[in-house]
Design an enzyme around this catalytic site. Structure first.
Site, PDB file in Angstrom:
ATOM      1  N   ARG A  28       0.819  -1.218   0.000  1.00  0.00           N
ATOM      2  CA  ARG A  28       0.000   0.000   0.000  1.00  0.00           C
ATOM      3  C   ARG A  28       0.853   1.268   0.000  1.00  0.00           C
ATOM      4  NH1 ARG A  28      -5.160  -1.155   4.030  1.00  0.00           N
ATOM      5  NH2 ARG A  28      -6.510  -2.051   2.427  1.00  0.00           N
ATOM      6  N   GLY A 338      -8.216  -8.308  -0.984  1.00  0.00           N
ATOM      7  CA  GLY A 338      -8.274  -9.400  -0.010  1.00  0.00           C
ATOM      8  C   GLY A 338      -7.347 -10.561  -0.319  1.00  0.00           C
TER       9      GLY A 338
HETATM   10  C1  3PG Z   1      -8.659  -1.781   5.457  1.00  0.00           C
HETATM   11  O1  3PG Z   1      -7.527  -2.285   5.435  1.00  0.00           O
HETATM   12  O2  3PG Z   1      -9.688  -2.464   5.445  1.00  0.00           O
HETATM   13  C2  3PG Z   1      -8.758  -0.299   5.428  1.00  0.00           C
HETATM   14  O3  3PG Z   1      -7.514   0.295   5.714  1.00  0.00           O
HETATM   15  C3  3PG Z   1      -9.826   0.202   6.364  1.00  0.00           C
HETATM   16  O4  3PG Z   1      -9.564  -0.218   7.678  1.00  0.00           O
HETATM   17  P1  3PG Z   1     -10.785  -0.574   8.623  1.00  0.00           P
HETATM   18  O5  3PG Z   1     -11.418  -1.833   8.061  1.00  0.00           O
HETATM   19  O6  3PG Z   1     -10.226  -0.753   9.995  1.00  0.00           O
HETATM   20  O7  3PG Z   1     -11.761   0.581   8.545  1.00  0.00           O
END
Ligand code: 3PG
Ligand code: MG
Length: 383
Positions: A28, A338
């Site tokens: 990221r 994911g």
């Molecule tokens: C993630 O990795 O899902 C995003 O950075 C958002 O984080 P969060 O799910 O804690 O809001």
């Protein structure tokens, strides 16, 4: 925008995996580099905002972004200084000490409860640190927080280059895909991706389903799935999706085991020969062949979710085969967040795909057709 003499307040998603106080995966951070380089080259002062983890509105050492600033500096090949707070004197002093073309990362915005509450006083304080809000945090665009949405009320708000790429590539696949448009959806549960399936089925030419969620569809077709993960409450939803024409392609053969945690070699069988003690853990080679042909003929391929329990090498073949088929395809190939991103990275294939999304939850919500608050906030007059 004309950036000279301006301070860009850039919301990035540096919510990266950490291990022993170090950045464990910098994907990221690397994905944000084009925006940071662009702003530096155009003479902006660059002030970075991010969250890390879920510290629940209080400071906590283990959620500090300090190690992330160090990694960002390495990747940028230039200093990235760090401020111990994102508002107040620590932030103001650090921003003042930063010159044009220089970069400073402010401490975790979620150390303040006002961030997730999208408190406008807090957003106003953040806004005071810069001239233009640049949202490059696609991964957090599904959150309506002060630093992702609220800031846009106070200052001109524009998309960063990563945000723009994510929206254009995934958005084009959804709205105006090169056809045939093939989606591949996997992962454990239908329940967590029902909205994704419902939105995709209307748009795609083929919907290939694998992973644990395929079991519920196999059940809907009257097959027995033994001890496999199954969501009985969703069999009806699966039946309804199957009734919407012949777009859905299910595995015709599967890999099964009675030894999920052990090391026994699995068995491959037809999808209608799963024994009562067995559990489906991957798609089989015949299914891989069919999926490969569909991917090979596609104009656009969008993939989300593994085909099996790919953390275990015994059950990873289907997921890896999909990753390879995408890499080999001349289609526009998109991996939407994911675990499928992990699979592609593990296989070293990320560079051979059109786009590997930095969003997990954000990609899913986007593919569901939801409005992302971080994107919606950018719409409007930026002049
Ligand atoms: C993630 O990795 O899902 C995003 O950075 C958002 O984080 P969060 O799910 O804690 O809001
Ligand atoms: Mg999340």
């Amino acid at each position: 925008m004309d950036w000279s003499g301006k301070t860009a307040l850039v919301r990035v998603d540096f919510n990266v995996p950490m291990l022993n106080g170090q950045v464990a995966d910098d994907t990221r951070i690397r994905a944000a580099l084009p925006t940071l380089r662009y702003l530096r080259e155009h003479g902006a002062k660059v002030v970075l905002l991010s969250h890390l983890g879920r510290p629940d509105g209080k400071p906590a050492d283990k959620f500090s972004l300090r190690p992330v600033a160090d990694r960002a500096a390495e990747l940028l090949g230039a200093p990235c200084t760090f401020a111990t707070d994102c508002v107040g004197p620590a932030a103001e002093d650090a921003v003042s000490a930063t010159g044009a073309g220089e970069v400073v990362l402010l401490e975790n915005v979620r150390f303040h409860a006002e961030e997730e509450a999208n408190d406008s006083g807090f957003a106003g304080q953040l806004a005071g640190l810069g001239d233009v809000f640049v949202n490059d945090a696609f991964g957090t665009a599904h959150r309506a927080h002060a630093s992702t949405a609220g800031l846009a009320e106070f200052m001109p708000a524009v998309a960063g280059l990563l945000m723009a790429k994510e929206i254009v590539v995934i958005g084009t696949a959804l709205e105006d895909p090169k056809r045939p448009f093939v989606a591949i959806v996997g992962g454990a549960k239908v329940s967590s991706k029902l909205a994704v399936l419902e939105n995709l089925i209307a748009r795609v030419d083929r919907l290939l389903i694998g992973g644990g969620m395929a079991n519920t569809f196999l059940k809907a077709q009257g097959r027995e799935v033994g001890q496999s993960l199954l969501e009985p409450d969703l069999v009806e939803a699966a039946t309804n999706l199957l009734a919407l024409g012949n777009k859905i392609v299910l595995p015709t053969d599967v890999v099964v085991t009675t030894d999920l945690k052990g090391s026994a070699p699995p068995r491959t069988c037809s999808a209608d020969q799963v024994g009562p003690e067995e559990m489906i853990v991957d798609i089989g080679p015949a299914s891989v062949g069919v999926f490969r042909i569909e991917i090979g003929h596609a104009g656009t391929v969008l993939w989300n979710g593994p085909m099996g329990v790919f953390e275990d090498p015994r059950f990873a073949a289907g997921t890896l085969a999909v990753a390879h088929a995408m890499a080999d395809s001349s289609a526009t190939t998109i991996v939407g967040g994911g675990e499928s991103v992990q699979a592609v990275e593990q296989a070293g294939l990320a560079d051979r795909l059109t786009h590997v999304s930095t969003g997990g939850g954000a990609s899913l919500e986007f593919i569901e057709g939801k409005v992302l608050p971080g994107v919606a906030a950018l719409k409007g007059d930026c002049s």
